[in-house]
Write an enzyme that holds these catalytic residues in place. Sequence first.
Site, PDB file in Angstrom:
ATOM      1  N   ASP A  51       8.739  -9.586  10.052  1.00 39.49           N
ATOM      2  CA  ASP A  51       8.217 -10.337   8.901  1.00 39.49           C
ATOM      3  C   ASP A  51       7.671 -11.700   9.333  1.00 39.49           C
ATOM      4  O   ASP A  51       6.774 -12.239   8.698  1.00 39.49           O
ATOM      5  CB  ASP A  51       9.314 -10.558   7.840  1.00 39.49           C
ATOM      6  N   TYR A  93      -4.627 -10.420   9.973  1.00 40.11           N
ATOM      7  CA  TYR A  93      -5.539 -10.084   8.876  1.00 40.11           C
ATOM      8  C   TYR A  93      -6.962 -10.565   9.178  1.00 40.11           C
ATOM      9  O   TYR A  93      -7.899  -9.779   9.275  1.00 40.11           O
ATOM     10  CB  TYR A  93      -5.076 -10.770   7.579  1.00 40.11           C
ATOM     11  N   HIS A  97      -8.086  -3.967  -1.135  1.00 38.03           N
ATOM     12  CA  HIS A  97      -7.295  -4.066   0.096  1.00 38.03           C
ATOM     13  C   HIS A  97      -6.241  -2.958   0.171  1.00 38.03           C
ATOM     14  O   HIS A  97      -6.181  -2.208   1.158  1.00 38.03           O
ATOM     15  CB  HIS A  97      -6.645  -5.449   0.160  1.00 38.03           C
ATOM     16  N   GLU A  98      -5.447  -2.836  -0.860  1.00 39.20           N
ATOM     17  CA  GLU A  98      -4.360  -1.842  -0.814  1.00 39.20           C
ATOM     18  C   GLU A  98      -4.923  -0.426  -0.778  1.00 39.20           C
ATOM     19  O   GLU A  98      -4.400   0.445  -0.089  1.00 39.20           O
ATOM     20  CB  GLU A  98      -3.396  -2.031  -1.987  1.00 39.20           C
ATOM     21  N   GLU A 142      -3.773  -4.347   9.338  1.00 41.80           N
ATOM     22  CA  GLU A 142      -4.279  -5.375   8.414  1.00 41.80           C
ATOM     23  C   GLU A 142      -5.699  -5.838   8.723  1.00 41.80           C
ATOM     24  O   GLU A 142      -6.480  -6.091   7.805  1.00 41.80           O
ATOM     25  CB  GLU A 142      -3.310  -6.559   8.364  1.00 41.80           C
ATOM     26  N   GLU A 175       0.797  -1.233   0.000  1.00 42.74           N
ATOM     27  CA  GLU A 175       0.000   0.000   0.000  1.00 42.74           C
ATOM     28  C   GLU A 175       0.824   1.275   0.000  1.00 42.74           C
ATOM     29  O   GLU A 175       0.523   2.212   0.746  1.00 42.74           O
ATOM     30  CB  GLU A 175      -0.914  -0.024   1.226  1.00 42.74           C
ATOM     31  N   HIS A 218      -5.999   0.579   2.684  1.00 44.31           N
ATOM     32  CA  HIS A 218      -4.891   1.004   3.555  1.00 44.31           C
ATOM     33  C   HIS A 218      -4.694   2.529   3.537  1.00 44.31           C
ATOM     34  O   HIS A 218      -4.069   3.072   4.441  1.00 44.31           O
ATOM     35  CB  HIS A 218      -3.582   0.345   3.115  1.00 44.31           C
TER      36      HIS A 218
HETATM   37  N1  BES Z   1       1.138  -4.366   3.750  1.00 46.80           N
HETATM   38  C1  BES Z   1       0.865  -5.663   3.239  1.00 46.80           C
HETATM   39  C2  BES Z   1       2.089  -6.377   2.720  1.00 46.80           C
HETATM   40  C3  BES Z   1       3.177  -6.585   3.758  1.00 46.80           C
HETATM   41  C4  BES Z   1       2.877  -7.020   5.035  1.00 46.80           C
HETATM   42  C5  BES Z   1       4.494  -6.378   3.422  1.00 46.80           C
HETATM   43  C6  BES Z   1       3.898  -7.200   5.962  1.00 46.80           C
HETATM   44  C7  BES Z   1       5.497  -6.563   4.346  1.00 46.80           C
HETATM   45  C8  BES Z   1       5.204  -6.979   5.625  1.00 46.80           C
HETATM   46  C9  BES Z   1      -0.183  -5.611   2.127  1.00 46.80           C
HETATM   47  O1  BES Z   1      -1.174  -4.657   2.331  1.00 46.80           O
HETATM   48  C10 BES Z   1      -0.882  -6.937   2.134  1.00 46.80           C
HETATM   49  O2  BES Z   1      -1.519  -7.232   3.111  1.00 46.80           O
HETATM   50  N2  BES Z   1      -0.753  -7.709   1.061  1.00 46.80           N
HETATM   51  C11 BES Z   1      -1.371  -8.996   0.932  1.00 46.80           C
HETATM   52  C12 BES Z   1      -2.571  -8.941   0.064  1.00 46.80           C
HETATM   53  C13 BES Z   1      -3.860  -8.816   0.735  1.00 46.80           C
HETATM   54  C14 BES Z   1      -5.009  -8.849  -0.270  1.00 46.80           C
HETATM   55  C15 BES Z   1      -4.091  -9.790   1.850  1.00 46.80           C
HETATM   56  C16 BES Z   1      -0.400  -9.905   0.228  1.00 46.80           C
HETATM   57  O3  BES Z   1       0.594  -9.422  -0.279  1.00 46.80           O
HETATM   58  O4  BES Z   1      -0.663 -11.106   0.183  1.00 46.80           O
HETATM   59 ZN    ZN Z   2      -2.516  -5.192   3.876  1.00 46.31          ZN
END
Ligand code: BES
Ligand code: ZN
Length: 560
Positions: A347, A355, A269-270, A292, A245, A273
């Site tokens: 991470d 989520y 989703h993005e 999330e 995002e 954010h």
């Molecule tokens: N911000 C996250 C991606 C992220 C989380 C990057 C933690 C680094 C550390 C992004 O908004 C996200 O949640 N992406 C998901 C997709 C979503 C539809 C659940 C993904 O990449 O799977």
């Molecule tokens: Zn996210």
Amino acid sequence: MDIHSFSRPGEIRVRHLSLDLDVDFDKHILTGSATLHFDATSRPELVLDTRDLDIRSVTNAAGFELGPKDKILGSPLRIAVTPGASWVRVDYSTSPDASGLQWLDPPQTAGKRQPFLYTQSQAIHARSWIPLQDTPAVRITYEARVRTPEGLPAVMAAERAGGHFRMTKPIPSYLIALAAGDLEFRPLGGRSGVFAEPSVVAAAASEFADTEAMIRAVEEMYGPYRWGRYDLLVLPPSFPFGGMENPCLTFATPTILAGDKSLVALVAHELAHSWSGNLVTNATWSDFWLNEGFTVYLEGRIIEKLYGAERQAMEATLARRELDREMESLAEADRVLHIPLEGRDPDDGCTLVPYEKGALLLRTIEREVGRDRFDAFLRCYFDHFAFQSITTADFLDYLRRELPTSVPLEEWIYRPGIPPSAAEPHSDAFLRVDAAAACWQRGEAIATSGWTTHEWLHFLRTLQDPDLARLDREFQFSQTGNSEILCQWLLMAVRAQYDPAWPLLETFLCSVGRRKFLKPLYAELLKTSEGGERARQIYAKARSSYHPIAQRTLDAMMGR
Ligand code: BES
Ligand code: ZN
């Protein structure tokens, strides 16, 4: 206090960053300077986060020292501040192995002729390409000048004017983002558009045609979009996430370009954010569910508004099943919303729990107080905490003050598992799929016309020990252009040791770097010794094309 940063914002707080970078595609390094502006202070030391940076000099300071490298946090850069000074400039270059950068060779791009670079700063990788206070508790504005070779324009997640960028709203460091490559732009609406490589941009523009309607949908519910433009950038397939995002410019995987808008929940989703996360931000990575969980809740509301309640019910039901499955494999401590991260890389706390359990909590509160009251509450929440970074405790205080509920909040947030009173998704369409799956299992033919991606996914996940040859003959899963269905199909093929799928599996694992797909496929392979052998062979070939973040995850799984 953020345990994932060496910085001490309580002493000196950086307010503004001025970045000047040269992109060297041959050496895979960024070279330049970061000028950090802060309130004039009598504090003697400014501590910045860095990882693998080569610090050449620090200007307007009495000296500096780079501390020893911590495996998770990197190295503190301790700068002796001149009394009364309000800025320092750090001249530096990045390492070719910077954890927050991926340098792609031409063969790894869609066009195959030009290199590509992109950053991924969340959670604590901004420090691998900029020396800064790398904690979401600190918000800064920034401006940047980025020099790239002719024909490889740079874009940043900010206001853009040529090679110059400006972020005038205070943002946390994990939202600073840069990409450069052979990029073309297509407008989508008055304030939205998409960047992608030339051969991808048309498909991207048609897939994302509903973006403007999505922005309006959130604005109607939760107040104005406050970031000016909302653009998307489609990255090459090695991007380790579905989406990121970055403000004004969401980064997205090309694997959502299914041709039928069936995977655009990721855009919802993005985009969401822009309220939950970018406007109101988790102050520490243990509070990640505030980003999330709220975003998955908003995402669902967007999907429902644009595509109807049944579509949202299907997406929520699929997600609930995945949550239950993942939860089984997690330690008790990771089944809570407020994640314990002492001694861990943030991470590693990134499971479906923040989520989906987070979204379930919000849906459970909504069910009790009613949608109108909950929407009014959320709108006030985004206004009240706009451009602030908050903890779980801040949220709880505000909720208890503004919207008292009988939902057992402490249990939801600090105890493992899903409380039995949780709001459960329910999909009628999936009941029909369940019936069809039962018929199929008995060897009968079934009517599947009109099934969407979600119904197919539910169908495949419902079947027990299916005859894969019969499935593929009837439904041609091995020819699907839908990455989610293909990944599910390959997962079942590995599980059943269905040999005809091996070439497809290898092609998929060698061409896609999205961790959500790689992780379960490699994990399934590793369950048998023959599969493990194959996994190691494929990984040896594919590893160098994966992002450092995906490499780290898979290295751990393979015991490297
Ligand atoms: N911000 C996250 C991606 C992220 C989380 C990057 C933690 C680094 C550390 C992004 O908004 C996200 O949640 N992406 C998901 C997709 C979503 C539809 C659940 C993904 O990449 O799977
Ligand atoms: Zn996210």
